[in-house]
Design an enzyme around this catalytic site. Sequence first.
Site, PDB file in Angstrom:
ATOM      1  N   GLY A  13      -7.025  -5.646  -2.638  1.00  0.00           N
ATOM      2  CA  GLY A  13      -6.826  -5.048  -1.304  1.00  0.00           C
ATOM      3  C   GLY A  13      -6.245  -3.652  -1.464  1.00  0.00           C
ATOM      4  N   GLY A  16      -6.277  -0.554   1.199  1.00  0.00           N
ATOM      5  CA  GLY A  16      -5.606  -0.660   2.497  1.00  0.00           C
ATOM      6  C   GLY A  16      -4.383   0.230   2.615  1.00  0.00           C
ATOM      7  N   GLN A  17      -3.657   0.046   3.723  1.00  0.00           N
ATOM      8  CA  GLN A  17      -2.525   0.935   4.035  1.00  0.00           C
ATOM      9  C   GLN A  17      -1.494   0.944   2.903  1.00  0.00           C
ATOM     10  OE1 GLN A  17       0.149  -0.193   7.191  1.00  0.00           O
ATOM     11  NE2 GLN A  17       0.887   1.886   7.500  1.00  0.00           N
ATOM     12  N   ASP A  39     -11.210  -4.311  -4.219  1.00  0.00           N
ATOM     13  CA  ASP A  39     -11.309  -4.427  -2.761  1.00  0.00           C
ATOM     14  C   ASP A  39     -12.748  -4.848  -2.455  1.00  0.00           C
ATOM     15  OD1 ASP A  39     -11.071  -3.942   0.138  1.00  0.00           O
ATOM     16  OD2 ASP A  39      -9.281  -2.806  -0.392  1.00  0.00           O
ATOM     17  N   TYR A 145      -1.507 -15.269  12.029  1.00  0.00           N
ATOM     18  CA  TYR A 145      -1.017 -14.451  10.907  1.00  0.00           C
ATOM     19  C   TYR A 145       0.365 -14.948  10.461  1.00  0.00           C
ATOM     20  CZ  TYR A 145       0.728 -10.115   8.684  1.00  0.00           C
ATOM     21  OH  TYR A 145       1.271  -9.181   7.830  1.00  0.00           O
TER      22      TYR A 145
HETATM   23  P1  NAD Z   1      -4.731  -3.408   5.260  1.00  0.00           P
HETATM   24  O1  NAD Z   1      -5.500  -4.169   6.280  1.00  0.00           O
HETATM   25  O2  NAD Z   1      -4.493  -1.960   5.475  1.00  0.00           O
HETATM   26  O3  NAD Z   1      -5.426  -3.569   3.843  1.00  0.00           O
HETATM   27  C1  NAD Z   1      -5.940  -4.781   3.390  1.00  0.00           C
HETATM   28  C2  NAD Z   1      -7.023  -4.488   2.351  1.00  0.00           C
HETATM   29  O4  NAD Z   1      -7.537  -5.744   1.903  1.00  0.00           O
HETATM   30  C3  NAD Z   1      -8.198  -3.687   2.934  1.00  0.00           C
HETATM   31  O5  NAD Z   1      -8.497  -2.582   2.102  1.00  0.00           O
HETATM   32  C4  NAD Z   1      -9.340  -4.692   2.951  1.00  0.00           C
HETATM   33  O6  NAD Z   1     -10.623  -4.119   2.728  1.00  0.00           O
HETATM   34  C5  NAD Z   1      -8.953  -5.629   1.816  1.00  0.00           C
HETATM   35  N1  NAD Z   1      -9.550  -6.947   1.954  1.00  0.00           N
HETATM   36  C6  NAD Z   1      -9.770  -7.647   3.097  1.00  0.00           C
HETATM   37  N2  NAD Z   1     -10.370  -8.813   2.812  1.00  0.00           N
HETATM   38  C7  NAD Z   1     -10.528  -8.857   1.469  1.00  0.00           C
HETATM   39  C8  NAD Z   1     -11.072  -9.814   0.589  1.00  0.00           C
HETATM   40  N3  NAD Z   1     -11.614 -10.951   1.036  1.00  0.00           N
HETATM   41  N4  NAD Z   1     -11.054  -9.548  -0.727  1.00  0.00           N
HETATM   42  C9  NAD Z   1     -10.528  -8.379  -1.194  1.00  0.00           C
HETATM   43  N5  NAD Z   1     -10.001  -7.435  -0.397  1.00  0.00           N
HETATM   44  C10 NAD Z   1     -10.012  -7.677   0.914  1.00  0.00           C
HETATM   45  O7  NAD Z   1      -3.373  -4.191   5.038  1.00  0.00           O
HETATM   46  P2  NAD Z   1      -1.968  -3.606   4.543  1.00  0.00           P
HETATM   47  O8  NAD Z   1      -1.260  -3.093   5.723  1.00  0.00           O
HETATM   48  O9  NAD Z   1      -2.164  -2.750   3.360  1.00  0.00           O
HETATM   49  O10 NAD Z   1      -1.236  -4.965   4.142  1.00  0.00           O
HETATM   50  C11 NAD Z   1      -1.251  -5.487   2.831  1.00  0.00           C
HETATM   51  C12 NAD Z   1      -0.432  -6.762   2.813  1.00  0.00           C
HETATM   52  O11 NAD Z   1       0.887  -6.485   3.280  1.00  0.00           O
HETATM   53  C13 NAD Z   1      -0.968  -7.882   3.697  1.00  0.00           C
HETATM   54  O12 NAD Z   1      -0.731  -9.121   3.090  1.00  0.00           O
HETATM   55  C14 NAD Z   1      -0.126  -7.763   4.947  1.00  0.00           C
HETATM   56  O13 NAD Z   1      -0.018  -8.994   5.613  1.00  0.00           O
HETATM   57  C15 NAD Z   1       1.203  -7.342   4.369  1.00  0.00           C
HETATM   58  N6  NAD Z   1       2.042  -6.666   5.360  1.00  0.00           N
HETATM   59  C16 NAD Z   1       1.721  -5.415   5.821  1.00  0.00           C
HETATM   60  C17 NAD Z   1       2.525  -4.800   6.778  1.00  0.00           C
HETATM   61  C18 NAD Z   1       2.211  -3.432   7.314  1.00  0.00           C
HETATM   62  O14 NAD Z   1       2.903  -2.956   8.242  1.00  0.00           O
HETATM   63  N7  NAD Z   1       1.213  -2.729   6.788  1.00  0.00           N
HETATM   64  C19 NAD Z   1       3.655  -5.471   7.253  1.00  0.00           C
HETATM   65  C20 NAD Z   1       3.937  -6.759   6.794  1.00  0.00           C
HETATM   66  C21 NAD Z   1       3.136  -7.330   5.822  1.00  0.00           C
HETATM   67  N1  SER Z   2       2.754  -4.617  10.470  1.00  0.00           N
HETATM   68  C1  SER Z   2       2.340  -5.985  10.462  1.00  0.00           C
HETATM   69  C2  SER Z   2       1.588  -6.337  11.696  1.00  0.00           C
HETATM   70  O1  SER Z   2       1.878  -5.731  12.707  1.00  0.00           O
HETATM   71  C3  SER Z   2       3.544  -6.891  10.323  1.00  0.00           C
HETATM   72  O2  SER Z   2       3.219  -7.875   9.436  1.00  0.00           O
HETATM   73  O3  SER Z   2       0.775  -7.206  11.648  1.00  0.00           O
END
Ligand code: NAD
Ligand code: SER
Length: 317
Positions: A13, A16-17, A39, A145
């Site tokens: 992944g 992603g962000q 990814d 989620y």
């Molecule tokens: P995001 O959605 O920006 O990135 C997720 C990435 O995973 C994407 O690039 C997507 O293409 C890839 N992906 C989706 N399905 C896939 C699959 N089947 N196989 C391989 N790759 C796949 O998410 P993020 O914000 O970078 O979050 C990453 C992790 O951190 C997640 O587990 C999320 O729950 C957790 N998280 C994020 C936040 C936040 O504010 N960004 C907050 C709490 C927790």
């Molecule tokens: N930033 C995330 C969301 O809003 C928290 O896990 O889903």
Amino acid sequence: MLINTNEKILIIGAGGQIGVELTENLNRLYGSNNVVVADLKPSAALIENTFEQLDVMDAKRLFEVVKKHDISQVYHLAALLSATGEQNPMFAWKLNMEGLFNTLDLAKEKHIAKLYWPSSIAVFGPTTPSVNTPQYTVMEPSTVYGISKQAGERWCEYYFHKYGVDVRGLRYPGLIGWKSAPGGGTTDYAVHIFHEALKVNSYTSFLSEETALPMMHMEDAIRATLELMHAPAEQVKIRSSYNVSGLSFTPKELAAEITKHLPNFRITYQPDFRQAIANSWPKSINDAEAQLHWGWKAHYDLPKLVENMLSNLKSKV
Ligand code: NAD
Ligand code: SER
């Protein structure tokens, strides 16, 4: 500074962000030749690293990638977040759980030595005490989620106790950074607002003005992740996931801080389905255990975060 180890790291992944910024930081520490990014599709932001197309639900392909690159550590970031999860609950459950089991099983079978898996403040729910929410408290999440993250936390702890898996995790709050776009969460407004402020000097928030939520600058989030992953195993006493606190604010407070830099900035409010999700989450987080066990401390407050976002995005937007 390069860490001189034999570690080979896989980020799943990575486009992603969080993945984009984590990759940049791990490249700096381990060298980009020791960091493999995976990814569903390639990302223009990840050109320095070897890319593997991978669906984390495909256990056979995941195993092939791990063996091909002799991977020792996995950062598993692929998931559906809170808002997109509510659009497709059964798929969110499938992706979030199967991805976790596939990576946990790699560690259980000793194919990798260490696993990072992020949880979220979404593990908490409407019955959780919402101010200064402690590590251990009532947890009745109301989104698919949050249910998947809470179940994931239990499984991580189970794999640690039952099979000795070195799994580590953080309950991230909403993450705010300028290098990558958020991927479908309830806290995404706090990133979008900066782009719109610089583009059109106004923003319509999908959360109401008094909705306080825990947030964190991406630099703090990446630092917390790496500090946890580099902590000696005996200091990591919680294997489900740690509370980590950054800062807390409402859309109104964020807008007021932006107005100090852009005096004509205007915010309006049109709450949508994400309001109910936000209402079910804590307003602020108590991270006493993370502070005590591995010395966590956030650096960014609201003025510093707003200044950093606006100055870095100015040339990008
Ligand atoms: P995001 O959605 O920006 O990135 C997720 C990435 O995973 C994407 O690039 C997507 O293409 C890839 N992906 C989706 N399905 C896939 C699959 N089947 N196989 C391989 N790759 C796949 O998410 P993020 O914000 O970078 O979050 C990453 C992790 O951190 C997640 O587990 C999320 O729950 C957790 N998280 C994020 C936040 C936040 O504010 N960004 C907050 C709490 C927790
Ligand atoms: N930033 C995330 C969301 O809003 C928290 O896990 O889903």
